[in-house]
Design a protein around this motif. Sequence first.
Motif, PDB file in Angstrom:
ATOM      1  N   GLN A   1      66.110  19.895  78.865  1.00 47.92           N
ATOM      2  CA  GLN A   1      66.867  20.946  79.637  1.00 47.92           C
ATOM      3  C   GLN A   1      66.562  22.124  79.425  1.00 47.92           C
ATOM      4  O   GLN A   1      65.965  22.661  78.249  1.00 47.92           O
ATOM      5  N   VAL A   2      66.220  22.840  80.498  1.00 51.23           N
ATOM      6  CA  VAL A   2      65.689  24.197  80.322  1.00 51.23           C
ATOM      7  C   VAL A   2      66.713  25.020  79.914  1.00 51.23           C
ATOM      8  O   VAL A   2      67.977  25.191  80.576  1.00 51.23           O
ATOM      9  N   GLN A   3      66.566  26.156  79.128  1.00 49.49           N
ATOM     10  CA  GLN A   3      67.420  27.136  78.773  1.00 49.49           C
ATOM     11  C   GLN A   3      66.788  28.444  78.687  1.00 49.49           C
ATOM     12  O   GLN A   3      65.699  28.539  77.931  1.00 49.49           O
ATOM     13  N   PHE A  27      60.720  24.066  78.338  1.00 53.97           N
ATOM     14  CA  PHE A  27      59.485  24.342  79.102  1.00 53.97           C
ATOM     15  C   PHE A  27      58.364  24.950  78.507  1.00 53.97           C
ATOM     16  O   PHE A  27      58.614  25.779  77.380  1.00 53.97           O
ATOM     17  N   THR A  28      57.461  24.831  78.911  1.00 51.63           N
ATOM     18  CA  THR A  28      56.045  25.317  78.064  1.00 51.63           C
ATOM     19  C   THR A  28      55.918  26.880  78.391  1.00 51.63           C
ATOM     20  O   THR A  28      55.362  27.488  79.337  1.00 51.63           O
ATOM     21  N   PHE A  29      56.623  27.556  77.492  1.00 57.13           N
ATOM     22  CA  PHE A  29      56.872  29.158  77.637  1.00 57.13           C
ATOM     23  C   PHE A  29      55.423  29.877  77.929  1.00 57.13           C
ATOM     24  O   PHE A  29      55.543  30.802  78.844  1.00 57.13           O
ATOM     25  N   SER A  30      54.503  29.657  77.252  1.00 57.16           N
ATOM     26  CA  SER A  30      53.333  30.429  77.304  1.00 57.16           C
ATOM     27  C   SER A  30      52.657  30.007  78.665  1.00 57.16           C
ATOM     28  O   SER A  30      51.832  31.045  79.145  1.00 57.16           O
ATOM     29  N   ASN A  31      52.930  29.103  79.328  1.00 58.75           N
ATOM     30  CA  ASN A  31      52.482  29.009  80.764  1.00 58.75           C
ATOM     31  C   ASN A  31      52.984  29.873  82.016  1.00 58.75           C
ATOM     32  O   ASN A  31      52.860  29.869  83.130  1.00 58.75           O
ATOM     33  N   TYR A  32      54.322  30.486  81.584  1.00 58.31           N
ATOM     34  CA  TYR A  32      54.994  31.086  82.493  1.00 58.31           C
ATOM     35  C   TYR A  32      55.051  32.631  82.552  1.00 58.31           C
ATOM     36  O   TYR A  32      54.958  33.303  81.508  1.00 58.31           O
ATOM     37  N   PHE A 104      52.285  22.165  87.125  1.00 62.05           N
ATOM     38  CA  PHE A 104      52.226  20.775  87.848  1.00 62.05           C
ATOM     39  C   PHE A 104      53.611  20.482  88.276  1.00 62.05           C
ATOM     40  O   PHE A 104      54.578  20.461  88.036  1.00 62.05           O
ATOM     41  N   LYS A 105      53.426  20.190  89.834  1.00 60.06           N
ATOM     42  CA  LYS A 105      54.591  20.027  90.675  1.00 60.06           C
ATOM     43  C   LYS A 105      55.354  21.207  90.759  1.00 60.06           C
ATOM     44  O   LYS A 105      56.775  21.130  90.976  1.00 60.06           O
ATOM     45  N   GLY A 106      54.849  22.222  90.348  1.00 59.04           N
ATOM     46  CA  GLY A 106      55.533  23.457  90.651  1.00 59.04           C
ATOM     47  C   GLY A 106      55.720  24.088  92.158  1.00 59.04           C
ATOM     48  O   GLY A 106      55.282  23.472  92.964  1.00 59.04           O
ATOM     49  N   PRO A 107      55.997  25.202  92.453  1.00 58.89           N
ATOM     50  CA  PRO A 107      56.371  26.068  91.361  1.00 58.89           C
ATOM     51  C   PRO A 107      57.833  26.000  90.548  1.00 58.89           C
ATOM     52  O   PRO A 107      58.791  25.226  91.243  1.00 58.89           O
ATOM     53  N   TYR A 108      57.934  26.588  89.466  1.00 60.04           N
ATOM     54  CA  TYR A 108      59.214  26.675  88.988  1.00 60.04           C
ATOM     55  C   TYR A 108      59.531  27.979  88.526  1.00 60.04           C
ATOM     56  O   TYR A 108      59.072  29.025  88.451  1.00 60.04           O
ATOM     57  N   ASP A 109      61.169  27.939  88.932  1.00 54.78           N
ATOM     58  CA  ASP A 109      61.708  29.466  88.507  1.00 54.78           C
ATOM     59  C   ASP A 109      62.911  29.309  87.940  1.00 54.78           C
ATOM     60  O   ASP A 109      63.924  28.660  88.514  1.00 54.78           O
ATOM     61  N   TYR A 110      63.182  29.803  86.837  1.00 53.67           N
ATOM     62  CA  TYR A 110      64.309  29.862  85.740  1.00 53.67           C
ATOM     63  C   TYR A 110      64.962  30.886  85.630  1.00 53.67           C
ATOM     64  O   TYR A 110      64.265  31.819  85.281  1.00 53.67           O
TER      65      TYR A 110
END
Length: 121
Positions: A1-3, A27-32, A104-110
């Motif tokens: 779960q993303v927080q 999530f993998t913080f360093s990738n964001y 992968f399978k992104g983009p992701y936006d939190y």
Amino acid sequence: QVQLAESGGGLVQPGGSLRLSCATSGFTFSNYQMTWYRQEPGKERELVARIGASYGLIEYGGSAAGRFTISRDNAKNTLYLQMSSLKPEDTATYYCNAWCGSCFKGPYDYWGQGTQVTVSS
């Protein structure tokens, strides 16, 4: 779960300082790419500061340049915003954002829930 959990906001007098933190998980913080935004009621969201993922490239919004410093600790999965010489016009809710366009399978936006900063005497 993303927080994403912002903290460190509060009431400060003009000219004072605050340090905001954004603790993340899930999530993998360093990738964001990580960004601080702020928003006042009835106004558009404003970019405060951004730090890249790989090389830590930094940019600041016009209002923050010279007074705020963004940083990240990839070992702690945490984003920071050191704010100094605060002005009443810095009063806003500050939000932490994480974005990855190449994941992968992104983009992701939190987004975090925000922390209130009030600058007032």
